[in-house]
Design a protein around this motif. Structure first.
Motif, PDB file in Angstrom:
ATOM      1  N   PHE A 167       2.319  -7.135  -2.673  1.00 51.27           N
ATOM      2  CA  PHE A 167       3.075  -6.165  -1.879  1.00 51.27           C
ATOM      3  C   PHE A 167       2.788  -4.717  -2.268  1.00 51.27           C
ATOM      4  CE2 PHE A 167       5.067 -10.044  -0.608  1.00 51.27           C
ATOM      5  CZ  PHE A 167       5.205  -9.825   0.758  1.00 51.27           C
ATOM      6  N   ALA A 168       2.329  -4.469  -3.479  1.00 50.27           N
ATOM      7  CA  ALA A 168       1.859  -3.117  -3.815  1.00 50.27           C
ATOM      8  C   ALA A 168       0.580  -2.826  -3.036  1.00 50.27           C
ATOM      9  CB  ALA A 168       1.623  -2.987  -5.315  1.00 50.27           C
ATOM     10  N   TYR A 169      -0.294  -3.811  -2.940  1.00 43.59           N
ATOM     11  CA  TYR A 169      -1.541  -3.669  -2.178  1.00 43.59           C
ATOM     12  C   TYR A 169      -1.260  -3.517  -0.681  1.00 43.59           C
ATOM     13  CZ  TYR A 169      -5.647  -5.456   0.326  1.00 43.59           C
ATOM     14  OH  TYR A 169      -6.667  -5.644   1.221  1.00 43.59           O
ATOM     15  N   VAL A 170      -0.417  -4.390  -0.136  1.00 44.74           N
ATOM     16  CA  VAL A 170      -0.112  -4.363   1.293  1.00 44.74           C
ATOM     17  C   VAL A 170       0.552  -3.037   1.675  1.00 44.74           C
ATOM     18  CG1 VAL A 170       1.364  -5.414   3.061  1.00 44.74           C
ATOM     19  CG2 VAL A 170      -0.056  -6.853   1.622  1.00 44.74           C
ATOM     20  N   SER A 171       1.354  -2.478   0.797  1.00 50.40           N
ATOM     21  CA  SER A 171       2.024  -1.213   1.111  1.00 50.40           C
ATOM     22  C   SER A 171       1.018  -0.104   1.376  1.00 50.40           C
ATOM     23  CB  SER A 171       2.967  -0.803  -0.018  1.00 50.40           C
ATOM     24  OG  SER A 171       2.260  -0.261  -1.113  1.00 50.40           O
ATOM     25  N   LEU A 172      -0.101  -0.151   0.697  1.00 53.14           N
ATOM     26  CA  LEU A 172      -1.120   0.884   0.879  1.00 53.14           C
ATOM     27  C   LEU A 172      -1.870   0.731   2.204  1.00 53.14           C
ATOM     28  CD1 LEU A 172      -2.441   1.028  -2.777  1.00 53.14           C
ATOM     29  CD2 LEU A 172      -0.833   2.584  -1.659  1.00 53.14           C
ATOM     30  N   LEU A 173      -1.746  -0.423   2.854  1.00 54.97           N
ATOM     31  CA  LEU A 173      -2.381  -0.647   4.154  1.00 54.97           C
ATOM     32  C   LEU A 173      -1.485  -0.220   5.315  1.00 54.97           C
ATOM     33  CD1 LEU A 173      -3.874  -4.203   3.601  1.00 54.97           C
ATOM     34  CD2 LEU A 173      -5.033  -1.995   3.404  1.00 54.97           C
TER      35      LEU A 173
END
Length: 173
Positions: free
Chosen positions: A11-17
């Motif tokens: 979810f840290a990664y997905v937030s950046l998308l």
């Protein structure tokens, strides 16, 4: 408890998308939470996202339910922090830097280039969700009806989600 590090990473990664909004991050969120980690099914994720559209506040608060499903209350809190903290920090830093670059000649070009990227990410999310939600003539008719209404009238999407639920209940009972 062993799911917490994976939830934070995902979810840290997905937030950046989520440059173009929550729908922009949907394809990758579906891939990681459904196909890779099996925290929930595609249908469950689509239902959570739909409910998030109706709920007050940011529609991406539905991610808390994913964290809760995968690892209980601790997972919900971990996902909440992991999703919103990186983008909050990035937005703060970009805002400060952007102000300093006001006279920079590339600034306008960057702004113009990001708009199509956001639209592309948003469309990718829409197509990903449509592949999981449209599975027959009835669901295609509901989707087409909602699209036509949204193109013709300015109406709150939550009303259309609720109306679609009623139509779906009647059609699929």
């Amino acid at each position: 408890m062993s799911q917490i590090p994976a939830l934070i990473r995902v979810f840290a990664y997905v937030s950046l998308l989520a440059v173009g909004g929550g729908m922009a991050a949907f394809p990758e969120m579906e891939y990681l939470s459904v196909d890779v980690h099996h925290w929930l099914t595609k249908a469950q994720l689509i239902h959570l996202y739909s409910i998030g559209q109706m709920a007050p506040g940011p529609n991406m608060m539905m991610i808390v339910a994913v964290g809760d499903w995968a690892a209980g209350a601790v997972g919900a809190l971990a996902v909440l922090i992991a999703f919103f903290l990186p983008t909050a920090l990035l937005t703060y830093a970009a805002g400060r830097g952007w102000k300093r670059l006001e006279s920079w000649p590339w600034r306008d070009s960057i702004q113009r280039g990001l708009a199509p990227v956001s639209i592309g990410l948003l469309l990718a999310g829409c197509f990903t969700m449509a592949k999981g939600a449209i599975f027959g003539v009835e669901t295609a008719a509901i989707a087409a009806g909602v699209l036509l209404i949204l193109l013709q009238y300015k109406i709150n999407p939550a009303v259309l989600v609720a109306a679609s639920a009623v139509v779906g209940f009647i059609s699929f009972r």
